[in-house]
Design a protein around this motif. Structure first.
Motif, PDB file in Angstrom:
ATOM      1  N   ASN A  79      13.255  -7.192   0.778  1.00 53.40           N
ATOM      2  CA  ASN A  79      13.507  -5.798  -0.043  1.00 53.40           C
ATOM      3  C   ASN A  79      14.650  -5.896  -0.847  1.00 53.40           C
ATOM      4  OD1 ASN A  79      15.978  -5.908   1.920  1.00 53.40           O
ATOM      5  ND2 ASN A  79      14.546  -5.048   3.567  1.00 53.40           N
ATOM      6  N   PHE A  80      14.923  -4.834  -1.487  1.00 54.34           N
ATOM      7  CA  PHE A  80      15.991  -4.658  -2.263  1.00 54.34           C
ATOM      8  C   PHE A  80      17.458  -5.015  -1.646  1.00 54.34           C
ATOM      9  CE2 PHE A  80      13.042  -1.915  -5.070  1.00 54.34           C
ATOM     10  CZ  PHE A  80      13.358  -2.562  -6.237  1.00 54.34           C
ATOM     11  N   GLU A  81      17.607  -4.300  -0.543  1.00 53.81           N
ATOM     12  CA  GLU A  81      18.715  -4.751   0.281  1.00 53.81           C
ATOM     13  C   GLU A  81      19.234  -6.193   0.053  1.00 53.81           C
ATOM     14  OE1 GLU A  81      16.380  -2.912   1.318  1.00 53.81           O
ATOM     15  OE2 GLU A  81      17.543  -0.958   1.061  1.00 53.81           O
ATOM     16  N   THR A  82      18.349  -7.146   0.459  1.00 53.37           N
ATOM     17  CA  THR A  82      18.420  -8.288   0.416  1.00 53.37           C
ATOM     18  C   THR A  82      18.674  -9.149  -1.092  1.00 53.37           C
ATOM     19  OG1 THR A  82      16.998  -8.479   2.444  1.00 53.37           O
ATOM     20  CG2 THR A  82      17.157 -10.859   1.098  1.00 53.37           C
ATOM     21  N   ASN A 148       9.125  -5.832  -1.123  1.00 55.31           N
ATOM     22  CA  ASN A 148       8.194  -4.857  -0.494  1.00 55.31           C
ATOM     23  C   ASN A 148       9.318  -3.556  -0.588  1.00 55.31           C
ATOM     24  OD1 ASN A 148       6.532  -6.549   0.154  1.00 55.31           O
ATOM     25  ND2 ASN A 148       7.497  -7.044   2.041  1.00 55.31           N
ATOM     26  N   THR A 149       8.521  -2.412  -0.847  1.00 54.24           N
ATOM     27  CA  THR A 149       9.156  -0.915  -0.595  1.00 54.24           C
ATOM     28  C   THR A 149       8.431  -0.226   0.630  1.00 54.24           C
ATOM     29  OG1 THR A 149       7.706   0.335  -1.948  1.00 54.24           O
ATOM     30  CG2 THR A 149       9.265  -0.794  -3.083  1.00 54.24           C
ATOM     31  N   SER A 150       9.091   0.970   1.191  1.00 54.87           N
ATOM     32  CA  SER A 150       8.690   1.871   2.412  1.00 54.87           C
ATOM     33  C   SER A 150       7.219   2.293   2.001  1.00 54.87           C
ATOM     34  CB  SER A 150       9.702   2.789   2.538  1.00 54.87           C
ATOM     35  OG  SER A 150       9.820   3.694   1.301  1.00 54.87           O
ATOM     36  N   GLU A 151       6.865   2.170   0.388  1.00 58.31           N
ATOM     37  CA  GLU A 151       5.628   2.704   0.448  1.00 58.31           C
ATOM     38  C   GLU A 151       4.291   1.551   0.138  1.00 58.31           C
ATOM     39  OE1 GLU A 151       8.154   3.628  -1.291  1.00 58.31           O
ATOM     40  OE2 GLU A 151       8.126   5.572  -0.518  1.00 58.31           O
ATOM     41  N   GLY A 152       4.889   0.269   0.369  1.00 59.28           N
ATOM     42  CA  GLY A 152       3.818  -0.825   0.222  1.00 59.28           C
ATOM     43  C   GLY A 152       4.437  -2.232  -0.172  1.00 59.28           C
ATOM     44  N   LYS A 153       3.495  -3.173  -0.062  1.00 56.61           N
ATOM     45  CA  LYS A 153       3.883  -4.502  -0.283  1.00 56.61           C
ATOM     46  C   LYS A 153       3.856  -4.912  -1.825  1.00 56.61           C
ATOM     47  CE  LYS A 153       2.523  -9.190   1.183  1.00 56.61           C
ATOM     48  NZ  LYS A 153       3.789  -9.502   1.626  1.00 56.61           N
ATOM     49  N   ASN A 154       5.046  -5.552  -2.157  1.00 57.61           N
ATOM     50  CA  ASN A 154       5.255  -6.362  -3.422  1.00 57.61           C
ATOM     51  C   ASN A 154       5.115  -4.956  -4.642  1.00 57.61           C
ATOM     52  OD1 ASN A 154       5.462  -8.688  -2.558  1.00 57.61           O
ATOM     53  ND2 ASN A 154       3.362  -9.112  -2.721  1.00 57.61           N
ATOM     54  N   LEU A 155       5.458  -3.884  -4.348  1.00 58.49           N
ATOM     55  CA  LEU A 155       5.347  -3.049  -5.266  1.00 58.49           C
ATOM     56  C   LEU A 155       6.643  -3.033  -6.408  1.00 58.49           C
ATOM     57  CD1 LEU A 155       4.411   0.205  -3.251  1.00 58.49           C
ATOM     58  CD2 LEU A 155       3.097  -1.336  -4.705  1.00 58.49           C
ATOM     59  N   ALA A 156       7.589  -3.728  -6.192  1.00 63.13           N
ATOM     60  CA  ALA A 156       8.504  -4.064  -7.381  1.00 63.13           C
ATOM     61  C   ALA A 156       8.574  -5.477  -7.671  1.00 63.13           C
ATOM     62  CB  ALA A 156       9.895  -3.710  -6.903  1.00 63.13           C
ATOM     63  N   GLY A 157       8.551  -5.830  -8.674  1.00 60.75           N
ATOM     64  CA  GLY A 157       8.406  -7.391  -9.047  1.00 60.75           C
ATOM     65  C   GLY A 157       8.655  -7.810 -10.362  1.00 60.75           C
ATOM     66  N   ALA A 322      -3.878   3.384  -1.411  1.00 61.14           N
ATOM     67  CA  ALA A 322      -3.733   4.395  -2.570  1.00 61.14           C
ATOM     68  C   ALA A 322      -2.612   4.029  -3.291  1.00 61.14           C
ATOM     69  CB  ALA A 322      -3.416   5.809  -1.775  1.00 61.14           C
ATOM     70  N   GLN A 323      -1.880   3.205  -2.693  1.00 56.83           N
ATOM     71  CA  GLN A 323      -0.598   2.584  -3.484  1.00 56.83           C
ATOM     72  C   GLN A 323      -0.817   1.433  -4.235  1.00 56.83           C
ATOM     73  OE1 GLN A 323       2.397   4.615  -3.668  1.00 56.83           O
ATOM     74  NE2 GLN A 323       1.311   6.317  -2.326  1.00 56.83           N
ATOM     75  N   ASP A 324      -1.821   0.790  -4.126  1.00 55.79           N
ATOM     76  CA  ASP A 324      -2.150  -0.332  -4.580  1.00 55.79           C
ATOM     77  C   ASP A 324      -1.851  -0.516  -6.306  1.00 55.79           C
ATOM     78  OD1 ASP A 324      -3.634  -2.915  -5.740  1.00 55.79           O
ATOM     79  OD2 ASP A 324      -3.810  -3.324  -3.501  1.00 55.79           O
ATOM     80  N   LYS A 325      -1.038  -1.362  -6.547  1.00 58.29           N
ATOM     81  CA  LYS A 325      -0.881  -1.630  -7.929  1.00 58.29           C
ATOM     82  C   LYS A 325      -1.852  -2.057  -8.907  1.00 58.29           C
ATOM     83  CE  LYS A 325       1.263  -6.197  -7.046  1.00 58.29           C
ATOM     84  NZ  LYS A 325       0.965  -6.175  -5.660  1.00 58.29           N
ATOM     85  N   LYS A 326      -3.242  -2.513  -8.431  1.00 60.39           N
ATOM     86  CA  LYS A 326      -4.098  -2.763  -9.243  1.00 60.39           C
ATOM     87  C   LYS A 326      -5.210  -1.507  -9.481  1.00 60.39           C
ATOM     88  CE  LYS A 326      -5.504  -5.980  -5.960  1.00 60.39           C
ATOM     89  NZ  LYS A 326      -4.347  -5.723  -5.064  1.00 60.39           N
ATOM     90  N   ARG A 327      -4.691  -0.258  -9.205  1.00 65.33           N
ATOM     91  CA  ARG A 327      -5.382   0.994  -9.208  1.00 65.33           C
ATOM     92  C   ARG A 327      -5.178   1.132 -10.862  1.00 65.33           C
ATOM     93  NH1 ARG A 327      -7.019   5.428  -6.522  1.00 65.33           N
ATOM     94  NH2 ARG A 327      -6.067   4.519  -4.790  1.00 65.33           N
TER      95      ARG A 327
END
Length: 363
Positions: A79-82, A148-157, A322-327
């Motif tokens: 996560n971002f904290e790490t 990861n974020t609270s909304e899903g996996k690997n949403l920031a990268g 619904a949060q998938d980045k491939k949408r």
């Protein structure tokens, strides 16, 4: 009005060395990447006990002084904290742009290290030493990294390529059987998207793999690296053919997230995701050869689940899909199988997702 255009050239290369007991060779090649002799090694508490000192010894033999950054072990720390804590340590210890950041560990370490290297001082040389089979054939090359974020996996990268990856198969001798099995799932995926003969080879050599026969394991790593390389070399930034590497991952990431990254490991979820993709493909009339029963047999041999946890519902899967980045405007992109060794990309519109997910969960 005046318009000016700038054309940018992007030239990156990753050197991957594969072998048995090759940390010495890794340190030699690392010394050629930079004249600086300071580096930072990012690892976790578990891996550090096994491999941090042997790596530091080889680095010291080539004149490197290594800063140790040891983070907690587990997906929940991706996560971002790490990442912020890692960046703080790099800055406080004056790691400069001519230094190298090394990631020593599994997929989480490779992702966090790659992400940190890509944003620290706008980019610093990255090298990876994967210690799990999964990381050896996936996270340690290709450039995808993130948190990861609270909304899903690997949403920031970001996409950021390692300059050097060292795959030392001797590390697999100490790997727990469960972790070895997780890596085999990724290898199976490679066979199912690009090489049916390789898939059959894996099915026929599960016992030898679980017995950690290093000659077999090195063949497995070599072939999986080759298959993944054939996709990413054509599509580094995931705009086209690279998407086939997501086979099992659209459903799998949703299952991971719905389970709070605790109920299912990544590859347990991907194994189930591949079964769900087969079910979806059959329902849509795409599947030409149903290999779900054979895949279930292999997953059982690997002591991995073949049915969904009862506490994960269709609605919870839908919430994360619904949060998938491939949408995109065409819908959500699913990688669906045609036959062993062949997949295609199918976009499914939002209005049809509930029906598709309901069918897919009936594995």
């Amino acid at each position: 009005m005046e318009t000016q255009r700038i054309e940018y050239s992007r030239s990156t290369m990753t050197e991957i060395i594969i072998g048995n007991g090759i940390l010495k060779e890794f340190s030699v090649r690392l010394s050629r990447l930079t004249s600086a002799r300071r580096c930072a090694v990012i690892t976790n508490e578990t891996v550090a006990k096994w491999y941090l000192e042997p790596l530091k010894e080889e680095l010291a033999n080539r004149g490197f002084s290594a800063l140790e950054i040891i983070i907690p072990d587990g997906e929940k720390y991706k996560n971002f904290e790490t990442v912020i804590s890692v960046l703080s340590e790099l800055s406080k210890n004056q790691i400069d742009r001519d230094c190298v950041i090394l990631g020593l560990g599994g997929g989480v370490i490779c992702d966090i290290t790659g992400f940190a290297a890509s944003i620290y001082k706008r980019g610093i040389t990255l090298a990876l030493v994967p210690t799990s089979l999964l990381a050896m054939v996936d996270a340690s090359f290709g450039g995808k990294n993130g948190v990861n974020t609270s909304e899903g996996k690997n949403l920031a990268g970001t996409f950021y390529q390692p300059a050097l990856t060292c795959v030392d198969v001797s590390f697999l001798l100490s790997l727990p059987l469960s972790q070895l099995s997780y890596g085999v799932v990724e290898c199976i995926k490679h066979g199912l998207i690009g090489d049916s003969a390789y898939y059959k080879f894996l099915c026929n050599n599960i016992s030898e793999i679980r017995a950690r026969q290093l000659d077999i394991l090195q063949r497995v790593v070599r072939r999986s690296v080759y298959i993944k390389k054939s996709f990413i070399s054509k599509d580094e930034l995931d705009k086209g053919v690279r998407a086939h590497l997501n086979f099992g991952h659209t459903f799998g990431h949703a299952l991971e997230s719905a389970g709070g990254y605790i109920r299912l490991n990544h590859c347990e979820a991907v194994g189930l995701g591949m079964l769900m993709a087969i079910k979806t493909s059959a329902a849509l009339g795409i599947l030409k050869e149903d290999y779900s029963e054979q895949l279930k047999i292999v997953l059982r041999e690997l002591e991995l689940p073949i049915s969904l946890p009862t506490e994960i519902s269709v609605n919870s899967i839908l919430a994360y899909i619904a949060q998938d980045k491939k949408r995109n405007e065409k819908g959500l992109a699913f990688v669906l199988p045609v036959s062993p060794g062949k997949t295609l990309i199918q976009h499914i519109k939002s209005d049809d997702l509930e029906k598709i997910v309901t069918i897919a969960t009936q594995i």
